[in-house]
Design a protein around this motif. Sequence first.
Motif, PDB file in Angstrom:
ATOM      1  N   LEU A 191     -21.822  -6.492   4.682  1.00 24.77           N
ATOM      2  CA  LEU A 191     -20.131  -6.785   5.118  1.00 24.77           C
ATOM      3  C   LEU A 191     -19.490  -5.945   4.235  1.00 24.77           C
ATOM      4  CD1 LEU A 191     -22.010 -10.771   5.085  1.00 24.77           C
ATOM      5  CD2 LEU A 191     -20.903  -9.739   7.214  1.00 24.77           C
ATOM      6  N   ILE A 192     -19.429  -5.756   3.148  1.00 28.19           N
ATOM      7  CA  ILE A 192     -18.668  -5.679   2.456  1.00 28.19           C
ATOM      8  C   ILE A 192     -18.407  -3.832   2.808  1.00 28.19           C
ATOM      9  CG2 ILE A 192     -17.875  -5.044  -0.149  1.00 28.19           C
ATOM     10  CD1 ILE A 192     -17.819  -8.028   0.888  1.00 28.19           C
ATOM     11  N   GLU A 193     -19.772  -3.619   3.362  1.00 27.47           N
ATOM     12  CA  GLU A 193     -19.321  -2.049   3.927  1.00 27.47           C
ATOM     13  C   GLU A 193     -18.998  -2.094   4.963  1.00 27.47           C
ATOM     14  OE1 GLU A 193     -20.350   2.036   3.095  1.00 27.47           O
ATOM     15  OE2 GLU A 193     -20.726   0.473   2.124  1.00 27.47           O
ATOM     16  N   GLU A 194     -18.766  -2.803   6.118  1.00 27.56           N
ATOM     17  CA  GLU A 194     -17.881  -2.895   6.643  1.00 27.56           C
ATOM     18  C   GLU A 194     -16.787  -3.053   7.278  1.00 27.56           C
ATOM     19  OE1 GLU A 194     -22.039  -4.749   9.597  1.00 27.56           O
ATOM     20  OE2 GLU A 194     -20.594  -5.502   9.467  1.00 27.56           O
ATOM     21  N   ALA A 195     -16.655  -4.457   6.398  1.00 31.25           N
ATOM     22  CA  ALA A 195     -15.432  -4.559   5.793  1.00 31.25           C
ATOM     23  C   ALA A 195     -14.648  -3.270   5.291  1.00 31.25           C
ATOM     24  CB  ALA A 195     -15.482  -5.731   4.764  1.00 31.25           C
ATOM     25  N   SER A 196     -15.014  -2.874   4.778  1.00 30.69           N
ATOM     26  CA  SER A 196     -14.180  -1.169   3.734  1.00 30.69           C
ATOM     27  C   SER A 196     -13.433  -0.386   4.874  1.00 30.69           C
ATOM     28  CB  SER A 196     -14.986  -0.546   3.082  1.00 30.69           C
ATOM     29  OG  SER A 196     -15.624  -0.821   2.070  1.00 30.69           O
ATOM     30  N   SER A 197     -14.278  -0.260   6.709  1.00 31.73           N
ATOM     31  CA  SER A 197     -13.630   0.858   7.037  1.00 31.73           C
ATOM     32  C   SER A 197     -12.982  -0.195   8.451  1.00 31.73           C
ATOM     33  CB  SER A 197     -15.635   1.153   8.178  1.00 31.73           C
ATOM     34  OG  SER A 197     -15.719   0.133   8.558  1.00 31.73           O
ATOM     35  N   LEU A 198     -12.494  -1.689   8.277  1.00 34.38           N
ATOM     36  CA  LEU A 198     -11.987  -2.062   8.927  1.00 34.38           C
ATOM     37  C   LEU A 198     -10.611  -2.337   8.823  1.00 34.38           C
ATOM     38  CD1 LEU A 198     -14.590  -4.776  10.502  1.00 34.38           C
ATOM     39  CD2 LEU A 198     -13.696  -2.815  10.822  1.00 34.38           C
ATOM     40  N   VAL A 214       0.898  -0.910  -0.237  1.00 33.38           N
ATOM     41  CA  VAL A 214       0.241   0.093   0.213  1.00 33.38           C
ATOM     42  C   VAL A 214       1.054   0.802  -0.162  1.00 33.38           C
ATOM     43  CG1 VAL A 214      -2.008   1.423   1.038  1.00 33.38           C
ATOM     44  CG2 VAL A 214      -1.711  -1.430   1.128  1.00 33.38           C
ATOM     45  N   ALA A 215       0.509   2.189  -1.077  1.00 35.66           N
ATOM     46  CA  ALA A 215       1.386   3.318  -1.332  1.00 35.66           C
ATOM     47  C   ALA A 215       0.792   4.911  -0.201  1.00 35.66           C
ATOM     48  CB  ALA A 215       1.776   3.400  -2.470  1.00 35.66           C
ATOM     49  N   HIS A 216       1.869   5.740  -0.012  1.00 39.04           N
ATOM     50  CA  HIS A 216       1.321   6.443   0.544  1.00 39.04           C
ATOM     51  C   HIS A 216       1.930   7.481  -0.700  1.00 39.04           C
ATOM     52  CE1 HIS A 216      -1.607   4.886   3.175  1.00 39.04           C
ATOM     53  NE2 HIS A 216      -1.265   4.093   3.638  1.00 39.04           N
ATOM     54  N   ALA A 217       1.873   8.643   0.634  1.00 37.26           N
ATOM     55  CA  ALA A 217       2.369   9.609  -0.220  1.00 37.26           C
ATOM     56  C   ALA A 217       3.729   8.748  -1.051  1.00 37.26           C
ATOM     57  CB  ALA A 217       3.586  10.576   0.918  1.00 37.26           C
ATOM     58  N   THR A 220      -9.935   4.211   1.990  1.00 37.62           N
ATOM     59  CA  THR A 220      -9.767   2.536   1.875  1.00 37.62           C
ATOM     60  C   THR A 220      -7.452   3.256   0.925  1.00 37.62           C
ATOM     61  OG1 THR A 220     -11.687   4.348   0.229  1.00 37.62           O
ATOM     62  CG2 THR A 220     -10.292   1.896  -1.129  1.00 37.62           C
ATOM     63  N   PRO A 221      -7.635   2.389   1.953  1.00 37.11           N
ATOM     64  CA  PRO A 221      -5.947   1.781   1.956  1.00 37.11           C
ATOM     65  C   PRO A 221      -5.521   1.342   0.572  1.00 37.11           C
ATOM     66  CG  PRO A 221      -6.414   1.074   4.247  1.00 37.11           C
ATOM     67  CD  PRO A 221      -8.055   1.403   3.201  1.00 37.11           C
ATOM     68  N   HIS A 222      -6.501   0.347  -0.101  1.00 35.63           N
ATOM     69  CA  HIS A 222      -5.369   0.025  -1.510  1.00 35.63           C
ATOM     70  C   HIS A 222      -5.984   1.196  -2.659  1.00 35.63           C
ATOM     71  CE1 HIS A 222     -10.333  -0.847  -1.164  1.00 35.63           C
ATOM     72  NE2 HIS A 222     -10.710  -0.950  -2.292  1.00 35.63           N
ATOM     73  N   PHE A 223      -6.970   2.309  -2.406  1.00 35.08           N
ATOM     74  CA  PHE A 223      -6.919   3.452  -3.420  1.00 35.08           C
ATOM     75  C   PHE A 223      -6.269   3.399  -4.568  1.00 35.08           C
ATOM     76  CE2 PHE A 223      -7.509   7.637  -5.468  1.00 35.08           C
ATOM     77  CZ  PHE A 223      -9.279   6.764  -5.992  1.00 35.08           C
ATOM     78  N   ALA A 224      -4.726   3.261  -4.060  1.00 31.63           N
ATOM     79  CA  ALA A 224      -3.410   3.836  -4.874  1.00 31.63           C
ATOM     80  C   ALA A 224      -3.250   2.540  -6.076  1.00 31.63           C
ATOM     81  CB  ALA A 224      -2.469   4.555  -4.215  1.00 31.63           C
ATOM     82  N   ALA A 279       1.520  11.200 -12.635  1.00 33.31           N
ATOM     83  CA  ALA A 279       1.519  11.714 -11.115  1.00 33.31           C
ATOM     84  C   ALA A 279       2.835  11.556 -10.820  1.00 33.31           C
ATOM     85  CB  ALA A 279       0.298  11.262 -10.147  1.00 33.31           C
ATOM     86  N   ARG A 280       3.478  12.733 -10.632  1.00 35.09           N
ATOM     87  CA  ARG A 280       5.024  12.115 -10.274  1.00 35.09           C
ATOM     88  C   ARG A 280       5.239  12.453  -8.562  1.00 35.09           C
ATOM     89  NH1 ARG A 280       6.834  17.721  -8.370  1.00 35.09           N
ATOM     90  NH2 ARG A 280       5.228  19.216  -8.160  1.00 35.09           N
ATOM     91  N   ARG A 281       3.618  13.135  -7.873  1.00 34.09           N
ATOM     92  CA  ARG A 281       4.129  12.566  -5.982  1.00 34.09           C
ATOM     93  C   ARG A 281       2.616  12.405  -6.202  1.00 34.09           C
ATOM     94  NH1 ARG A 281       4.263  16.735  -2.381  1.00 34.09           N
ATOM     95  NH2 ARG A 281       4.355  18.580  -3.359  1.00 34.09           N
ATOM     96  N   TRP A 282       2.081  11.774  -4.438  1.00 31.23           N
ATOM     97  CA  TRP A 282       1.301  11.811  -4.101  1.00 31.23           C
ATOM     98  C   TRP A 282       0.563  12.495  -1.917  1.00 31.23           C
ATOM     99  CZ3 TRP A 282       1.977   7.896  -7.013  1.00 31.23           C
ATOM    100  CH2 TRP A 282       1.442   6.443  -5.792  1.00 31.23           C
ATOM    101  N   GLU A 283      -0.136  12.973  -1.996  1.00 30.88           N
ATOM    102  CA  GLU A 283      -0.507  12.961  -0.760  1.00 30.88           C
ATOM    103  C   GLU A 283      -1.928  12.109   0.090  1.00 30.88           C
ATOM    104  OE1 GLU A 283       1.664  17.244  -0.395  1.00 30.88           O
ATOM    105  OE2 GLU A 283      -0.589  16.938   0.067  1.00 30.88           O
ATOM    106  N   VAL A 284      -1.916  11.833   1.179  1.00 32.23           N
ATOM    107  CA  VAL A 284      -3.065  11.393   1.498  1.00 32.23           C
ATOM    108  C   VAL A 284      -3.171  12.317   2.988  1.00 32.23           C
ATOM    109  CG1 VAL A 284      -4.583   9.279   2.919  1.00 32.23           C
ATOM    110  CG2 VAL A 284      -2.350   8.475   0.843  1.00 32.23           C
TER     111      VAL A 284
END
Length: 534
Positions: A458-465, A19-22, A177-181, A86-91
């Motif tokens: 269930l899928i909605e709940e999992a998204s926040s866990l 999982v990538a952030h900045a 959403t940690p997997h968004f990148a 995108a050369r870089r990004w921020e979360v």
Amino acid sequence: MQTTRLTVILLSAVFTVVVAHAQPDQRSDLPSTPRSATFRIAVEDSDFEMNPLYAFVATEAQIFTGLYEGLVGYNPLTLSPIPGVARRWEVLDDGTLYRFYLRPDARYDNGDRVRAEHFRDTWIALLSLGDDAAYGSLFDDIVGARDFRRGRIEDPDEVGVRAVDDLTLEVTLRRRTPHFAELLAHHSFGPLHPDVRHIRDLSDPDVHVGNGPFQLLSFDASGIVMDRNEHYWASESVSMDRIVYERFADARNATDLFFDGEIDWNTGLIAFDGDFDSSDLVVNPLFATTFYYIRAEQEPWNDERVRRALALVLPWDEIRSPDVYFTPTSRLVPEIPGYPTPEMITERDVNEAMGLLADAGYPEGAGLPDPLIRIPGGDSERVARIMRESWNSTFGLDTQIETVRYPEYFARASDPEVTVGILSWIGDFTDPVTFLKLWISESTLNEAGLVSERYDTLIEEASSLEGATRFARMAEAESLLLSSGTILPVSHAAAFNLINLEAFEGWFPNPLDIHPVRFLRRTGDEPAPGVVRR
């Protein structure tokens, strides 16, 4: 064809999620690379879609690695997201706001600059297609995206995508959403030039405009040719001058041309008979599953008791035979460390099936309509015959089988009259959500037509866990799919490729079997032209 004797290249941490952030800035002053002329790829002949808003199959995604580039791309080894346009990004804002900083030297192949508003406008154009855009539901994590594509809101400004200026794009998510990148590497998130955004057919090189490392030179019955895009921001680091995708209907011909040195990469059109040299054969597990589904939209198939009953009378040991499948399975999500084993149907139980049908008002199958199994051919014909024999002999039905060849099959797999269909799905990244989000009620990819408030919750709940709790919730959702007989998995797939890895760098076996052509380069150790590899 039995494949169990083939040597498998096992990938270390093959299902590791990165999982990538900045991300660090990657400039366009990358080291230049010597030119390597042409790289030829053998692909199965098909009616390829050249418009990424409508594309669906894996081969199209592979082709698009040359013609388009999104905010991020795939690392060719790990598949983790790397800077693209995108050369870089921020979360920011606890993971709900992504701010992307675009490269000032990102250009289309006509020389025009890629601007932040192009991403925003292309995404809106895709969402405007509704169910005609197969991957529209991938955008549902963005604020307002689902409501916009479903027509519940009409103002595109209510969708959480904003071009702050030419080089800054902000995306607001409904939740962290940690997997968004990782999701953004998918081809549906790329930009289309404003001049072609509303053109349906982009297969004409005189019309096509892309922003990838290559530009379209020709598209015809023989194949697809693309030349290096001199305007690409990292053009000097691209080794190949030309990429050629050659269409083949015959695996024997594609195999022979590979060993004769006329094809550099055979993408699975392999004839294993005869004097087969496996030294250039690369086999690796895919994050993929082939499964049948029972459509749940219409009576009586919308009753999970009926679907489960159909599944319970099938001889699963015969269907999932290891003599047929490389990796037979009864689960939808391929095994991931830490992911629980879901409840699933693994054996025949006629007594339970009869009890379920009696409870549903169809004692011993009386009153059930005759099922229609629609398949594309191949091994699905074998399985369809087993299903027909089981249902006809057990319930007195007159099950019909209809074969519709690819690519027409994709357009007709979810017709209302269909009871059972088949799909092979490769995850968009190595996480259970890429299989499980297919089946939420408003997914554009929900071929089963399942509508389940419990499943959606269930899928909605999992998204926040996170962590084990998230996996447990997802496994519960998968159990609902499998135990209800909605999804009937038969095998996990493996990728079979022919390529000389001593002659080429930048090509790595990976669980999505996608190989960005930007990174391909010759090592200098390949045979001379005209020298046979056998």
